[in-house]
Scaffold this active site. Structure first.
Site, mmCIF file in Angstrom:
data_model
loop_
_atom_site.group_PDB
_atom_site.id
_atom_site.type_symbol
_atom_site.label_atom_id
_atom_site.label_comp_id
_atom_site.label_asym_id
_atom_site.label_seq_id
_atom_site.Cartn_x
_atom_site.Cartn_y
_atom_site.Cartn_z
ATOM 1 N N THR A 136 30.864 51.736 42.677
ATOM 2 C CA THR A 136 32.056 51.838 43.439
ATOM 3 C C THR A 136 33.250 52.515 42.766
ATOM 4 O O THR A 136 33.301 52.052 41.619
ATOM 5 C CB THR A 136 32.384 50.471 44.047
ATOM 6 O OG1 THR A 136 33.612 50.509 44.739
ATOM 7 C CG2 THR A 136 32.678 49.325 42.862
ATOM 8 N N GLU A 175 31.217 45.432 46.337
ATOM 9 C CA GLU A 175 30.989 43.979 45.497
ATOM 10 C C GLU A 175 30.312 43.051 46.180
ATOM 11 O O GLU A 175 29.894 41.915 45.668
ATOM 12 C CB GLU A 175 32.359 43.776 45.071
ATOM 13 C CG GLU A 175 32.668 44.694 43.597
ATOM 14 C CD GLU A 175 33.479 45.802 44.201
ATOM 15 O OE1 GLU A 175 33.421 46.210 45.442
ATOM 16 O OE2 GLU A 175 34.187 46.271 43.529
ATOM 17 N N LYS A 218 56.408 47.903 50.207
ATOM 18 C CA LYS A 218 57.263 46.857 49.879
ATOM 19 C C LYS A 218 58.833 47.274 50.151
ATOM 20 O O LYS A 218 59.428 48.211 49.502
ATOM 21 C CB LYS A 218 57.243 46.393 48.348
ATOM 22 C CG LYS A 218 56.459 44.988 48.394
ATOM 23 C CD LYS A 218 56.757 44.215 47.098
ATOM 24 C CE LYS A 218 55.642 42.962 47.181
ATOM 25 N NZ LYS A 218 55.709 42.291 46.083
ATOM 26 N N TRP A 273 56.845 42.655 52.679
ATOM 27 C CA TRP A 273 55.955 43.732 52.855
ATOM 28 C C TRP A 273 55.453 44.436 54.333
ATOM 29 O O TRP A 273 55.584 43.892 55.421
ATOM 30 C CB TRP A 273 54.303 43.147 52.550
ATOM 31 C CG TRP A 273 54.045 42.698 51.165
ATOM 32 C CD1 TRP A 273 55.144 42.998 50.157
ATOM 33 C CD2 TRP A 273 53.149 41.886 50.476
ATOM 34 N NE1 TRP A 273 54.323 42.511 49.106
ATOM 35 C CE2 TRP A 273 53.191 41.895 49.177
ATOM 36 C CE3 TRP A 273 51.867 41.461 50.993
ATOM 37 C CZ2 TRP A 273 52.561 41.332 48.329
ATOM 38 C CZ3 TRP A 273 50.998 40.728 50.167
ATOM 39 C CH2 TRP A 273 51.282 40.843 48.841
HETATM 40 P P1 AMP Z 1 33.797 50.010 49.821
HETATM 41 O O1 AMP Z 1 33.312 49.293 48.419
HETATM 42 O O2 AMP Z 1 33.385 51.411 49.458
HETATM 43 O O3 AMP Z 1 32.712 49.508 50.905
HETATM 44 O O4 AMP Z 1 35.269 49.598 49.983
HETATM 45 C C1 AMP Z 1 35.598 48.324 50.471
HETATM 46 C C2 AMP Z 1 37.008 48.471 50.825
HETATM 47 O O5 AMP Z 1 37.104 49.343 52.147
HETATM 48 C C3 AMP Z 1 37.633 47.081 51.305
HETATM 49 O O6 AMP Z 1 38.090 46.445 50.131
HETATM 50 C C4 AMP Z 1 38.852 47.467 52.149
HETATM 51 O O7 AMP Z 1 39.953 47.654 51.349
HETATM 52 C C5 AMP Z 1 38.064 48.665 52.690
HETATM 53 N N1 AMP Z 1 37.503 48.112 54.165
HETATM 54 C C6 AMP Z 1 36.208 47.638 54.633
HETATM 55 N N2 AMP Z 1 36.265 47.259 55.758
HETATM 56 C C7 AMP Z 1 37.256 47.340 56.251
HETATM 57 C C8 AMP Z 1 37.930 46.765 57.537
HETATM 58 N N3 AMP Z 1 37.150 46.459 58.555
HETATM 59 N N4 AMP Z 1 39.416 46.963 57.700
HETATM 60 C C9 AMP Z 1 40.201 47.291 56.730
HETATM 61 N N5 AMP Z 1 39.674 47.807 55.469
HETATM 62 C C10 AMP Z 1 38.242 47.683 55.243
#
Ligand code: AMP
Length: 541
Positions: free
Chosen positions: A185, A331, A439, A444
């Site tokens: 990742t 993760e 911010k 926020w």
């Molecule tokens: P990845 O490891 O590439 O799948 O990315 C994970 C990240 O994608 C998360 O920590 C979030 O920041 C974002 N993410 C995944 N699902 C959502 C969701 N439903 N809404 C907003 N952000 C999301």
């Protein structure tokens, strides 16, 4: 006192053997580079999986060693998932959309012994191969007839590799804690980090993600995983479908192509699909422009990024397709929360719209909490924002070969890097990545809320909001907008659109119109690149 139950390990092998016995006739349909429609059954797939396991053994790959894949979603990639993991090796799925230097780093860091690649990635790998000394074999995912000429040393086609081998193979008895798959990742800083799944975490995640209030996969489903098999194991669908006995439809290299997706859905009677918002936007645009329908499709799962309400409404109202938002991370194997079907009538329109865009409720096995800057838990009132932390048996405890730096805090909680609210019913809503949060005067502002509001405007195709330095408020939101083809909208009209939809002090200070926005290798808005592009931007005094 111990209980007196059998000590049978939870392994992917048991999942495969169960499916082979109980669902042998379930179909898998694929689009591949060499065949527009390949069709066979679970029984065929697992027979070839044994041939592949023998071939890997003949190549000299040892237990625990990594086997890399650079491949789209199709049946050969599916065979790799099972052959590699069940033979006790580690299936390392690599995102081919990453930069060449990142791929080089990842392959070397993972110490991949063999690379399996789709023919279209040969030009990507040829210039890299001299920098990949650990890779001993290159296997191209095609047959002899379609095997391209290549300079990759000793390259062989997949079909030629497995053809001479026997279809009987004694799967080893594995510990359930044995590693099975690896996915890197990309963070915002430093090198990509490897998340190393094990058999137990995968089986537990598969059980939980198949539950009715999660993906709800059953034998009667026909599932099209558009989310790539290199993006957190296609969110676990290749395991869930095998557990449940659901038919799988793989789009191969055509995952971003609305026309192929619509044809696959209609021809194969797909009723459930999963992917990131950009894919759904592509399909929606194609359907609206072509006048085509996808009547078999009942549910889609949208994750990886927040799904704009307008996509959900268009799918439901125009095409009768229900959209589920879900949240997770590489993760986390990845599923953490899931927004199951809501009762529109009982909730009323306003509450329905408000709830459905949230990321949903945790699935059993994932504990969640939000904390303030001092790590104190915040209330579940739907208002307080905080850093989102998670804990559970399918969540990463350490990154691969970074064992010295635990991925969790001293109480065992993993900091997701997301900022969220949680309401009294456990509905979680991501308001930002912690590094993207704006911010303003110490308070926020959620960039995701602002983006979703902007995208709901009929003239807006895509929107991004970033925080930009402001002398009085430290930071204020700046809205970047890609207009829909032939649509017109002014800066003033767009800013007025926010009135009454968000708190008045959240309304962006300015709008910049752009032709396109940068995306990451997994199809999400790249805030890092947007911030870089706008580095010289200043608000007018
Ligand atoms: P990845 O490891 O590439 O799948 O990315 C994970 C990240 O994608 C998360 O920590 C979030 O920041 C974002 N993410 C995944 N699902 C959502 C969701 N439903 N809404 C907003 N952000 C999301």
């Amino acid at each position: 006192m111990n209980g007196l139950m059998m000590d049978v390990p939870a392994t992917i092998t048991s999942l495969m053997q169960f499916a082979e016995n109980v669902h042998p006739n379930t179909e898998i349909v694929s689009v591949t580079a060499d065949n527009p429609r390949h069709r066979y059954t679970f029984a065929d797939a697992f027979r070839r999986t044994r041939k592949l396991a023998n071939a890997l053994q003949a190549l000299g790959v040892a237990r625990g060693e990594r086997v890399g894949t650079l491949a789209w979603n199709d049946y050969r990639h599916f065979e790799l998932y099972y052959a590699v993991s069940c033979a006790g090796m580690v299936c390392h799925t690599i995102n081919p959309r990453l930069f060449a230097e990142q791929i080089e780093y990842i392959v070397n860091h993972a110490e991949d012994r063999v690379l399996f690649l789709d023919p279209m990635f040969i030009p990507l790998l040829e210039p890299l191969q001299s920098k990949l000394p650990g890779v001993k074999h290159y296997v191209v995912l095609t047959d002899e007839q379609h095997m391209p000429a290549t300079e990759l040393p000793g390259a062989i086609s997949y079909e030629a590799l497995i053809e001479p081998h026997s279809d009987s193979y004694d799967w080893p008895a594995l510990e359930e804690t044995a590693a099975c798959a690896l996915c890197y990742t990309s963070g915002t800083t430093g090198h990509p980090k490897g998340v190393l799944y094990n058999h137990r975490s995968t089986v537990l995640h598969t059980y939980a993600s198949c539950l009715p209030d999660a993906l709800g996969i059953s034998r009667s489903d026909v599932i099209l995983p558009i989310v790539p098999m290199f993006h957190v194991n296609a969110w676990g669908v290749p395991y869930g479908a095998v557990m449940a006995g659901a038919k799988l439809v793989f789009p191969g290299p055509k995952m971003g192509d609305g026309e192929t997706l619509a044809a696959l859905i209609n021809e194969e009677r797909v009723n459930l699909s999963a992917g990131v918002p950009t894919v759904w936007l592509a399909l929606l645009n194609y359907l609206v422009e072509s006048g085509k329908r996808v009547d078999s499709l009942k549910r889609i799962v949208v994750g990886g990024a927040a799904c704009p309400l307008s996509i959900m409404e268009d799918f439901e109202e125009k095409f009768g397709v229900y959209t589920h938002a879900a949240w997770g991370m590489t993760e986390m194997s990845p599923v953490g929360t899931f927004n199951s079907r809501l009762d529109r009538q009982a909730l009323g329109e306003a509450e329905y719209a408000k709830l459905r865009v949230k990321a949903g409720r945790p699935i059993y096995g994932v504990e969640i909490k939000i904390v303030d800057d001092d790590n104190r838990p915040l209330p579940w009132d739907g208002v307080a924002f905080g850093a989102l932390k998670v804990r559970g048996p399918w969540i990463c405890s350490e990154y691969f070969k970074l064992e010295s730096s635990a991925a969790h805090d001293q109480d065992g909680w993993f900091d997701t890097g997301d900022v969220a609210t949680i309401d009294a019913d456990g509905n979680m809503q991501i308001t930002d990545r912690s590094k993207d949060v704006i911010k303003s005067g110490g308070e926020w502002i959620s960039s995701i809320d602002l983006e979703n509001t902007a995208v709901a405007h009929p003239a807006v195709a895509e929107a991004a909001v970033i925080g930009v330095y402001h002398p009085k408020w430290t930071e204020r939101p700046l809205l970047l907008v890609v207009k829909k083809a032939d649509a017109e909208v002014s800066r003033e009209e767009l800013l007025a659109w926010f009135d009454g939809k968000v708190a008045s002090w959240w309304v962006p200070n300015d709008v910049v119109f752009v032709d396109s926005l940068p995306h990451t290798a997994t199809g999400k808005l790249s805030k890092k690149d947007i911030r870089q592009q706008m580095a010289d931007y200043r608000f007018a005094e």
